[in-house]
Design a protein around this motif. Sequence first.
Motif, PDB file in Angstrom:
ATOM      1  N   GLY A 140     -18.081   9.924  31.885  1.00 30.89           N
ATOM      2  CA  GLY A 140     -16.969   8.995  31.847  1.00 30.89           C
ATOM      3  C   GLY A 140     -15.727   9.568  32.520  1.00 30.89           C
ATOM      4  N   VAL A 141     -14.637   8.843  32.404  1.00 29.67           N
ATOM      5  CA  VAL A 141     -13.360   9.225  33.016  1.00 29.67           C
ATOM      6  C   VAL A 141     -12.339   9.463  31.922  1.00 29.67           C
ATOM      7  N   SER A 142     -11.630  10.571  32.017  1.00 27.87           N
ATOM      8  CA  SER A 142     -10.600  10.902  31.032  1.00 27.87           C
ATOM      9  C   SER A 142      -9.420   9.966  31.182  1.00 27.87           C
ATOM     10  N   THR A 143      -8.980   9.382  30.063  1.00 31.25           N
ATOM     11  CA  THR A 143      -7.819   8.499  30.108  1.00 31.25           C
ATOM     12  C   THR A 143      -6.504   9.273  30.176  1.00 31.25           C
ATOM     13  N   LEU A 144      -6.510  10.528  29.806  1.00 24.83           N
ATOM     14  CA  LEU A 144      -5.306  11.350  29.880  1.00 24.83           C
ATOM     15  C   LEU A 144      -5.094  11.933  31.269  1.00 24.83           C
ATOM     16  N   TYR A 145      -6.174  12.445  31.858  1.00 25.72           N
ATOM     17  CA  TYR A 145      -6.070  13.133  33.143  1.00 25.72           C
ATOM     18  C   TYR A 145      -6.451  12.256  34.319  1.00 25.72           C
ATOM     19  N   LYS A 146      -7.056  11.081  34.044  1.00 25.57           N
ATOM     20  CA  LYS A 146      -7.435  10.125  35.087  1.00 25.57           C
ATOM     21  C   LYS A 146      -8.413  10.725  36.098  1.00 25.57           C
ATOM     22  N   VAL A 147      -9.243  11.635  35.653  1.00 20.22           N
ATOM     23  CA  VAL A 147     -10.295  12.242  36.474  1.00 20.22           C
ATOM     24  C   VAL A 147     -11.570  12.260  35.642  1.00 20.22           C
ATOM     25  N   PRO A 148     -12.744  12.453  36.277  1.00 19.10           N
ATOM     26  CA  PRO A 148     -13.980  12.509  35.496  1.00 19.10           C
ATOM     27  C   PRO A 148     -13.928  13.585  34.412  1.00 19.10           C
ATOM     28  N   VAL A 149     -14.524  13.259  33.273  1.00 16.28           N
ATOM     29  CA  VAL A 149     -14.548  14.192  32.139  1.00 16.28           C
ATOM     30  C   VAL A 149     -15.242  15.497  32.524  1.00 16.28           C
ATOM     31  N   ALA A 150     -16.294  15.410  33.320  1.00 19.09           N
ATOM     32  CA  ALA A 150     -17.017  16.615  33.734  1.00 19.09           C
ATOM     33  C   ALA A 150     -16.112  17.569  34.501  1.00 19.09           C
ATOM     34  N   ASP A 151     -15.184  17.026  35.317  1.00 21.39           N
ATOM     35  CA  ASP A 151     -14.265  17.888  36.067  1.00 21.39           C
ATOM     36  C   ASP A 151     -13.274  18.578  35.134  1.00 21.39           C
ATOM     37  N   VAL A 152     -12.781  17.855  34.134  1.00 17.65           N
ATOM     38  CA  VAL A 152     -11.844  18.455  33.171  1.00 17.65           C
ATOM     39  C   VAL A 152     -12.528  19.574  32.397  1.00 17.65           C
ATOM     40  N   ILE A 153     -13.747  19.306  31.926  1.00 12.09           N
ATOM     41  CA  ILE A 153     -14.475  20.317  31.165  1.00 12.09           C
ATOM     42  C   ILE A 153     -14.788  21.526  32.030  1.00 12.09           C
ATOM     43  N   ALA A 154     -15.197  21.294  33.281  1.00 11.62           N
ATOM     44  CA  ALA A 154     -15.516  22.414  34.173  1.00 11.62           C
ATOM     45  C   ALA A 154     -14.286  23.277  34.436  1.00 11.62           C
ATOM     46  N   THR A 155     -13.121  22.642  34.549  1.00  7.42           N
ATOM     47  CA  THR A 155     -11.888  23.398  34.807  1.00  7.42           C
ATOM     48  C   THR A 155     -11.452  24.202  33.593  1.00  7.42           C
ATOM     49  N   ARG A 156     -11.522  23.598  32.425  1.00  5.63           N
ATOM     50  CA  ARG A 156     -11.015  24.249  31.220  1.00  5.63           C
ATOM     51  C   ARG A 156     -12.045  25.187  30.579  1.00  5.63           C
ATOM     52  N   PHE A 157     -13.324  24.950  30.798  1.00  6.65           N
ATOM     53  CA  PHE A 157     -14.334  25.752  30.113  1.00  6.65           C
ATOM     54  C   PHE A 157     -14.305  27.203  30.585  1.00  6.65           C
ATOM     55  N   GLY A 158     -13.973  27.427  31.858  1.00 10.62           N
ATOM     56  CA  GLY A 158     -13.906  28.801  32.356  1.00 10.62           C
ATOM     57  C   GLY A 158     -12.872  29.627  31.624  1.00 10.62           C
ATOM     58  N   ALA A 159     -11.690  29.028  31.380  1.00 14.02           N
ATOM     59  CA  ALA A 159     -10.633  29.750  30.653  1.00 14.02           C
ATOM     60  C   ALA A 159     -11.060  30.036  29.220  1.00 14.02           C
ATOM     61  N   SER A 160     -11.687  29.056  28.576  1.00 16.63           N
ATOM     62  CA  SER A 160     -12.149  29.278  27.203  1.00 16.63           C
ATOM     63  C   SER A 160     -13.276  30.299  27.148  1.00 16.63           C
TER      64      SER A 160
END
Length: 322
Positions: free
Chosen positions: A80-100
Amino acid sequence: MPKLIVLRLLRLATLLAGVSALAFTLVRNSPIDPIQAYVGADVGLTDEQYAGLREHWGLDRPPVEQYLAWAGSILQGDLGVSTLYKVPVADVIATRFGASLALMGAAWLLSGLLGYALGVLAATHCGRLVDRAVSWYSYTLSSTPTFWLGIVFLVVFSVWLGWFPVGLAGPYGVPAQEVTFAERVHHFVLPALTLSAVGVANIAMHTREKMTDVLNSDYVAFARARGESPGQILRHHGFRNSAAPAVTLQFAYFSELFGGSVLAETVFSYPGLGSTLTEAALGGDVPLLLGIVLISAVFVFAGNMIADIVNAALDPRVRRRT
């Protein structure tokens, strides 16, 4: 071993099915309105506009049909698409998962090594001052909430002493591509210490108990009678019999590690998956919230599966049972 892995993968499939159904049901029955969260709380919608958005997103369909459509998209790799970031959820998770992953990896490694060392130290000095100090530290940290410890670290090391920044993953106002490695490490230390300090306690106390049992066993008494030194006893008997349970417990610690990272990242405003989960929950970002829930379930299951595999590899009795 292949049989063990196949069984665990089948359990993962059933776990994800159950977690996805439960998470979808809870979100659907929560007070979060995904449409209002998407357009903003200060934007008024007419009844026609609201009904049109419900129809466009499929929210007017029965719950079972909505779930099957969402699950079908997930099976195709679309979160799906994130309503907060207006980008695909997979892209948000891929970006943030590395830091975590970097934060949890450093905390996991540090807590395992330090916890095992403290446990061995306490067992070899059983009843003495060192043993009482390690036990006091472990019992205190076991009952300490992660967010409270993070706040204490912020007050002491950031506000009073000024050794570390208050939060974030880099200096405020500096673009991410311009942040140096030294600056990232400087912002990384306090969240990693907060997350690892709590994890040390469980490993230390478990190792202490196991090592104490080993040192009080009959075969160690026989080894002493044969003239083996304390160092030889630790190398030949203590480490060998206490390391495997500690490693198994450390891999099983993944669930607590992820839960602690959510609190630690929120306290330090660290841009990882944990703080993103909090933002998604508070901001009503249902697709991102459900996507992170599924990823966290896979992460926790992977830790438990690795613990079972390591335990089976180190202990022949476990292999025979499986």
